[in-house]
Design an enzyme around this catalytic site. Structure first.
Site, PDB file in Angstrom:
ATOM      1  N   GLU A   1       4.949   5.075   3.799  1.00 56.40           N
ATOM      2  CA  GLU A   1       4.421   6.380   4.197  1.00 56.40           C
ATOM      3  C   GLU A   1       5.580   7.354   4.390  1.00 56.40           C
ATOM      4  O   GLU A   1       6.600   7.006   4.995  1.00 56.40           O
ATOM      5  CB  GLU A   1       3.611   6.249   5.487  1.00 56.40           C
ATOM      6  CG  GLU A   1       3.119   7.552   6.074  1.00 56.40           C
ATOM      7  CD  GLU A   1       2.315   8.393   5.095  1.00 56.40           C
ATOM      8  OE1 GLU A   1       2.593   9.597   5.012  1.00 56.40           O
ATOM      9  OE2 GLU A   1       1.424   7.832   4.415  1.00 56.40           O
TER      10      GLU A   1
ATOM     11  N   ASP B   1     -11.129  10.324  -4.538  1.00 58.55           N
ATOM     12  CA  ASP B   1     -12.370  11.084  -4.630  1.00 58.55           C
ATOM     13  C   ASP B   1     -12.181  12.337  -5.475  1.00 58.55           C
ATOM     14  O   ASP B   1     -13.109  13.140  -5.607  1.00 58.55           O
ATOM     15  CB  ASP B   1     -12.882  11.456  -3.238  1.00 58.55           C
ATOM     16  CG  ASP B   1     -11.860  12.250  -2.425  1.00 58.55           C
ATOM     17  OD1 ASP B   1     -10.650  12.025  -2.624  1.00 58.55           O
ATOM     18  OD2 ASP B   1     -12.266  13.087  -1.601  1.00 58.55           O
TER      19      ASP B   1
ATOM     20  N   ASN C   1       9.918   7.547   0.807  1.00 61.11           N
ATOM     21  CA  ASN C   1       9.459   8.389  -0.296  1.00 61.11           C
ATOM     22  C   ASN C   1       9.330   7.473  -1.501  1.00 61.11           C
ATOM     23  O   ASN C   1      10.325   7.102  -2.125  1.00 61.11           O
ATOM     24  CB  ASN C   1      10.471   9.501  -0.558  1.00 61.11           C
ATOM     25  CG  ASN C   1      10.081  10.411  -1.713  1.00 61.11           C
ATOM     26  OD1 ASN C   1       9.129  10.143  -2.440  1.00 61.11           O
ATOM     27  ND2 ASN C   1      10.821  11.483  -1.900  1.00 61.11           N
TER      28      ASN C   1
ATOM     29  N   ASP D   1       0.862  -1.184   0.000  1.00 68.89           N
ATOM     30  CA  ASP D   1       0.000   0.000   0.000  1.00 68.89           C
ATOM     31  C   ASP D   1       0.898   1.234   0.000  1.00 68.89           C
ATOM     32  O   ASP D   1       1.614   1.486   0.973  1.00 68.89           O
ATOM     33  CB  ASP D   1      -0.919  -0.011   1.223  1.00 68.89           C
ATOM     34  CG  ASP D   1      -2.007   1.052   1.157  1.00 68.89           C
ATOM     35  OD1 ASP D   1      -2.564   1.256   0.061  1.00 68.89           O
ATOM     36  OD2 ASP D   1      -2.304   1.665   2.195  1.00 68.89           O
TER      37      ASP D   1
ATOM     38  N   LYS E   1      -2.427  22.556  -7.377  1.00 66.17           N
ATOM     39  CA  LYS E   1      -1.770  23.609  -8.146  1.00 66.17           C
ATOM     40  C   LYS E   1      -0.900  23.001  -9.241  1.00 66.17           C
ATOM     41  O   LYS E   1      -0.171  22.044  -9.008  1.00 66.17           O
ATOM     42  CB  LYS E   1      -0.924  24.491  -7.230  1.00 66.17           C
ATOM     43  CG  LYS E   1      -1.743  25.315  -6.246  1.00 66.17           C
ATOM     44  CD  LYS E   1      -0.851  26.190  -5.380  1.00 66.17           C
ATOM     45  CE  LYS E   1      -1.684  27.012  -4.396  1.00 66.17           C
ATOM     46  NZ  LYS E   1      -0.831  27.859  -3.524  1.00 66.17           N
TER      47      LYS E   1
ATOM     48  N   ASP F   1      -2.344  12.380  -2.155  1.00 71.01           N
ATOM     49  CA  ASP F   1      -2.395  13.839  -2.097  1.00 71.01           C
ATOM     50  C   ASP F   1      -2.610  14.378  -3.508  1.00 71.01           C
ATOM     51  O   ASP F   1      -1.842  14.074  -4.420  1.00 71.01           O
ATOM     52  CB  ASP F   1      -1.082  14.371  -1.527  1.00 71.01           C
ATOM     53  CG  ASP F   1      -1.178  15.824  -1.102  1.00 71.01           C
ATOM     54  OD1 ASP F   1      -1.843  16.599  -1.815  1.00 71.01           O
ATOM     55  OD2 ASP F   1      -0.588  16.188  -0.069  1.00 71.01           O
TER      56      ASP F   1
END
EC number: 2.1.1.33
Length: 213
Positions: free
Chosen positions: A65, A154, A92, A40, A122, A118
Site C-alpha cells: 500500500e 467496478d 509504490n 495483494d 483523466k 485507483d
C-alpha cells in the site's frame, strides 16, 4: 483503535514515492516462510487480507500500500490479533515490485490480487494506473507455473485495460473470456461489498501463469 484518515488518491509518480523501499527478512516476518504466499497489490486498509489470513491460516499474506498511515494501522491490527501469517508494507508497487519479487524465497508466491485500483480517469493521469506492462512482465518472470493473478474492478475501462496488459503477456492465460460471475476468493473487499450493495456490476478475471515451453 481510531480509524486513520488519509487522502483517497495518491500520485505514485510524485517525487516522494520514488525511493525504493527496503524489504525485511521474510524468515523474521512469517512464522512459517514455506507456506504459499498471496500478494495483494494496493491493499488499502488491509481488511480483505485480515479476513483472508484468518480464514486460510495455511497461507501467508502480504499487502502493499502506498499510503503509509494505512500500512501502520493494518500492521497494528495484525499484531493485536497475533496473526503471524500476515504483513503489510509501505510500497509504490510500480517502483518496488521487482526488488520485492527478488527478495522472496523461490516459488512461494502463488497468488496475486489487484482489486479496485485507483482508476485515474483523466487521460493525462492514466500512466499513474498500477497495472502497466512492466508490472505484468515482472510478475510473469517471478511467478511459478500455476500461480494465479486475480483482477477485479467496478470500472469497466480499468478492468478491460488490466486484462489487455495481462493477455498481451504469453506467459499468462486467462481462465475465461467472459467476466467471472463470482469472486473465486472466499472473502470480498470492502469496496466490493459497497458496490454490490448498490447492485452495480463488478468485473472479474483470473489469469494463470503457464508452464515454460
Amino acid at each position: 483503535m481510531a480509524r486513520v484518515r488519509v487522502r483517497q488518491h495518491v500520485n505514485p509518480l510524485s517525487q516522494k514515492f520514488q525511493v525504493v523501499t527496503t524489504w525485511p527478512d521474510w524468515q523474521q516476518v512469517y512464522a512459517d516462510c514455506d507456506r504459499p504466499l498471496h500478494l495483494d497489490i494496493g491493499c488499502a486498509r488491509g481488511r480483505f487480507l485480515l479476513a483472508m489470513a484468518t480464514a486460510q491460516p495455511e497461507w501467508n499474506y502480504l499487502g502493499l500500500e502506498i499510503r503509509e498511515p494505512l500500512v501502520d494501522e493494518a500492521n497494528a491490527i495484525a499484531r493485536e490479533r497475533e496473526l503471524t501469517n500476515l504483513y503489510y508494507h509501505f510500497s509504490n508497487a510500480n517502483l518496488d515490485l521487482e526488488p520485492l519479487l527478488r527478495s522472496l524465497p523461490t516459488g512461494i508466491l502463488q497468488r496475486v490480487s489487484i482489486q479496485f485500483p485507483d482508476p485515474w480517469f483523466k487521460k493525462r493521469h492514466q500512466k499513474r494506473r498500477v497495472v502497466q506492462p512492466e508490472l505484468v512482465q515482472a510478475l510473469a518472470t517471478a511467478l511459478p507455473a500455476g500461480a494465479e493473478v486475480f483482477l477485479q474492478s467496478d470500472v469497466l475501462e480499468v478492468q478491460a485495460e488490466m486484462c489487455e496488459h495481462f493477455a498481451a503477456e504469453p506467459r499468462f492465460q486467462r481462465t475465461c473470456l467472459d467476466w467471472l460471475p463470482e469472486n473465486p476468493l472466499p472473502v470480498p473487499t470492502e469496496r466490493e461489498i459497497a458496490v454490490q450493495n448498490k447492485q452495480l456490476p463488478v468485473y472479474r478475471a483470473l489469469f494463470i501463469r503457464q508452464p515454460a515451453d
